[in-house]
Design a protein around this motif. Structure first.
Motif, PDB file in Angstrom:
ATOM      1  N   THR A  18      34.988 102.207  31.294  1.00 42.95           N
ATOM      2  CA  THR A  18      35.188 102.308  29.706  1.00 42.95           C
ATOM      3  C   THR A  18      36.285 102.896  29.231  1.00 42.95           C
TER       4      THR A  18
ATOM      5  N   GLN B 154      21.987 101.940  21.343  1.00 44.19           N
ATOM      6  CA  GLN B 154      22.096 101.471  22.771  1.00 44.19           C
ATOM      7  C   GLN B 154      20.876 100.755  23.277  1.00 44.19           C
TER       8      GLN B 154
ATOM      9  N   TRP C 238      24.316  95.478  24.677  1.00 50.16           N
ATOM     10  CA  TRP C 238      25.563  94.726  25.205  1.00 50.16           C
ATOM     11  C   TRP C 238      24.895  93.411  25.522  1.00 50.16           C
TER      12      TRP C 238
ATOM     13  N   ASN D 106      35.256 107.349  32.794  1.00 51.40           N
ATOM     14  CA  ASN D 106      34.784 106.219  33.690  1.00 51.40           C
ATOM     15  C   ASN D 106      35.917 105.260  33.580  1.00 51.40           C
TER      16      ASN D 106
ATOM     17  N   GLU E  76      22.483 104.055  36.330  1.00 50.77           N
ATOM     18  CA  GLU E  76      22.680 105.235  35.607  1.00 50.77           C
ATOM     19  C   GLU E  76      22.342 105.030  34.157  1.00 50.77           C
ATOM     20  N   ARG E  77      22.012 104.031  33.739  1.00 46.66           N
ATOM     21  CA  ARG E  77      21.594 103.760  32.131  1.00 46.66           C
ATOM     22  C   ARG E  77      20.295 104.790  31.993  1.00 46.66           C
TER      23      ARG E  77
ATOM     24  N   THR F  20      26.830 102.110  39.346  1.00 47.97           N
ATOM     25  CA  THR F  20      26.529 101.000  38.198  1.00 47.97           C
ATOM     26  C   THR F  20      25.801 101.502  37.190  1.00 47.97           C
ATOM     27  N   TRP F  21      25.966 100.567  36.118  1.00 49.60           N
ATOM     28  CA  TRP F  21      25.235 100.909  34.615  1.00 49.60           C
ATOM     29  C   TRP F  21      23.866 100.669  35.000  1.00 49.60           C
ATOM     30  N   ASN F  22      23.283  99.742  35.718  1.00 46.57           N
ATOM     31  CA  ASN F  22      21.732  99.504  36.198  1.00 46.57           C
ATOM     32  C   ASN F  22      21.221 100.776  36.662  1.00 46.57           C
TER      33      ASN F  22
ATOM     34  N   TRP G  14      29.403 104.861  29.574  1.00 44.66           N
ATOM     35  CA  TRP G  14      29.372 103.279  29.933  1.00 44.66           C
ATOM     36  C   TRP G  14      29.709 102.518  28.713  1.00 44.66           C
ATOM     37  N   LYS G  15      29.496 103.405  27.416  1.00 43.64           N
ATOM     38  CA  LYS G  15      29.443 102.577  26.183  1.00 43.64           C
ATOM     39  C   LYS G  15      30.587 102.974  25.179  1.00 43.64           C
TER      40      LYS G  15
END
Length: 420
Positions: A55, A381, A335, A52, A254-255, A250-252, A398-399
């Motif tokens: 990242t 996480q 995060w 990504n 796909e988290r 977005t992270w929201n 993402w991390k």
């Protein structure tokens, strides 16, 4: 409560002996270039090779910005890890036909999603500008400026102000709804503020300074509740607040998550607000000027988080809530809880009020005892309200090193200043 010196020592040990070595030893993709970032709870690569731009850029940034915190014997490897990552951004991620950075690549460098998300483009600028600041690579700065110019040309809403959320490979606007062609968000604009801050530090150019000031003005005018001290979430193109949905890419969306908000809601993120507090303070320091009410607004973010987002029973920062109501999502993500370390400590630096230092010190104990996996060398996480692990992976697409490494670096710098 531990002293400034004691906390600084613990944080320095954590970043120097755990965070940096973990990513140095494991993330550099020696086969294809760039970085692999998906690691399970034992620190083993889990096979997810998706790369990504967000990242990958954050890894370049981390191996650049965190150089001063590495052990001497690790600094040459830091340089090489950053160099190959920067080259990968400029070569593999850069779209030779339309310009800009692709959104996703497969591990082998083939294109998985060629879109040009403003969020990702901004992080490419952020990374290459910082790489230039640390290592002096002029090519990286040229590409950062070129990416900045493309964002201004294609992603800026010159009629209503601010930036569009998602655009496609050819820079056409993405569809409405879940692909956000009809939306703007605080998240995008906050991280562009971050990128323009570093770019202006790298170039000193008036255009970069002006766009940095403009980004803060947009956030301050349209995207926050200045009276109560919290960030709004999503807006239509005219900056009218609208219920927040899960936007694709977005992270929201796909988290891996525990608690969710099923109905679109005008949510605020406590950790995001505290992060904005210190990022905006840094941006205003770089600009060298601030409006009379700017500092007051930034402190209100902290007070709102303490009133609504802080867990006084178990410690730590909840994920999401609504305005001045109770938290809606009480699990705790890495995060928010690491960025809030910097935010609350910065509040103490700004005001000298002990409640912010006490919150910082308490949060550090929570993060150290619950999020940090010292056997592996990074943070888990996601935790439940009581601090029990829900998602224990160490990394994913993402991390990476960004939130944890940056929190330690920023806090250590402030703690060092306070020691003096």
């Amino acid at each position: 409560m531990k002293t400034i010196t004691e906390i600084k020592k613990e944080m320095l040990t954590t970043i120097r002996d755990y965070i940096i070595p973990f990513w140095l030893d494991n993330s550099v993709d020696t086969q294809y270039g760039g970085y692999i970032t998906s690691f399970d709870e034992n620190g083993k690569f889990d096979g997810n090779g998706i790369k990504n731009i967000v990242t990958q850029s954050r890894m370049v940034w981390g191996f650049s910005y965190l150089l001063d915190f590495a052990k001497e014997e690790d600094k040459a490897r830091m340089n090489e890890a950053a160099r190959q990552g920067a080259e990968y951004l400029m070569d593999q991620f850069w779209d030779k036909e339309y310009g800009g950075f692709y959104w996703l690549l497969n591990r082998d460098g083939s294109i998985a999603d060629p879109s040009k998300l403003t969020y990702g483009e901004g992080f490419g600028v952020y990374a290459l500008a910082q790489y230039y600041l640390t290592y002096g690579d002029k090519k990286a700065l040229e590409v950062a400026e070129k990416a900045f110019d493309l964002i201004q040309k294609y992603s800026t809403d010159t009629y209503r102000g601010g930036y569009y959320e998602n655009v496609e490979r050819d820079w056409s606007l993405s569809p409405a709804g879940a692909y956000a062609g009809d939306r703007k968000s605080l998240d995008i604009h906050m991280h562009l503020l971050e990128a323009w801050t570093t770019l202006y530090q790298a170039t000193g150019k008036e255009i970069h300074k002006r766009k940095l000031q403009e980004s803060w003005d947009i956030i301050k005018t349209y995207m926050i509740n200045k009276e109560d001290g919290y960030g709004l979430n999503q807006f239509d193109l005219y900056f009218n607040q609208i219920p927040a949905i899960n936007i694709k890419r977005t992270w929201n969306a796909e988290r891996e998550t525990n608690e969710t908000i099923a109905t679109p809601t005008n949510t605020t993120s406590y950790g995001h607000n505290v992060e904005l507090s210190w990022l905006a303070d840094h941006a205003l320091n770089v600009l060298g000027s601030r409006a009379e009410d700017d500092s007051e607004i930034l402190i209100k973010f902290l007070d709102h988080a303490l009133a609504h987002g802080w867990d006084y029973e178990n410690g730590g920062v909840f994920r999401d809530g609504v305005g001045n109501g109770d938290a809606l999502v009480t699990d705790k993500e890495w995060w928010q809880n690491f960025e809030s370390l910097t935010g609350f400590l910065n509040g103490y630096v700004m005001t000298g009020k002990s409640k912010y230092f006490e919150t910082f010190a308490s949060l550090w104990e929570f993060d150290k005892n619950n999020f940090m996996n010292y056997e592996v060398g990074e943070s888990r996480q996601l935790l439940d309200k009581k601090g029990n692990p829900l998602v224990s992976n160490i990394g994913n697409p993402w991390k990476g090193i960004y939130h944890t490494g940056r929190a330690f670096a920023e806090c250590i710098r402030r703690l060092s200043a306070l020691e003096k």
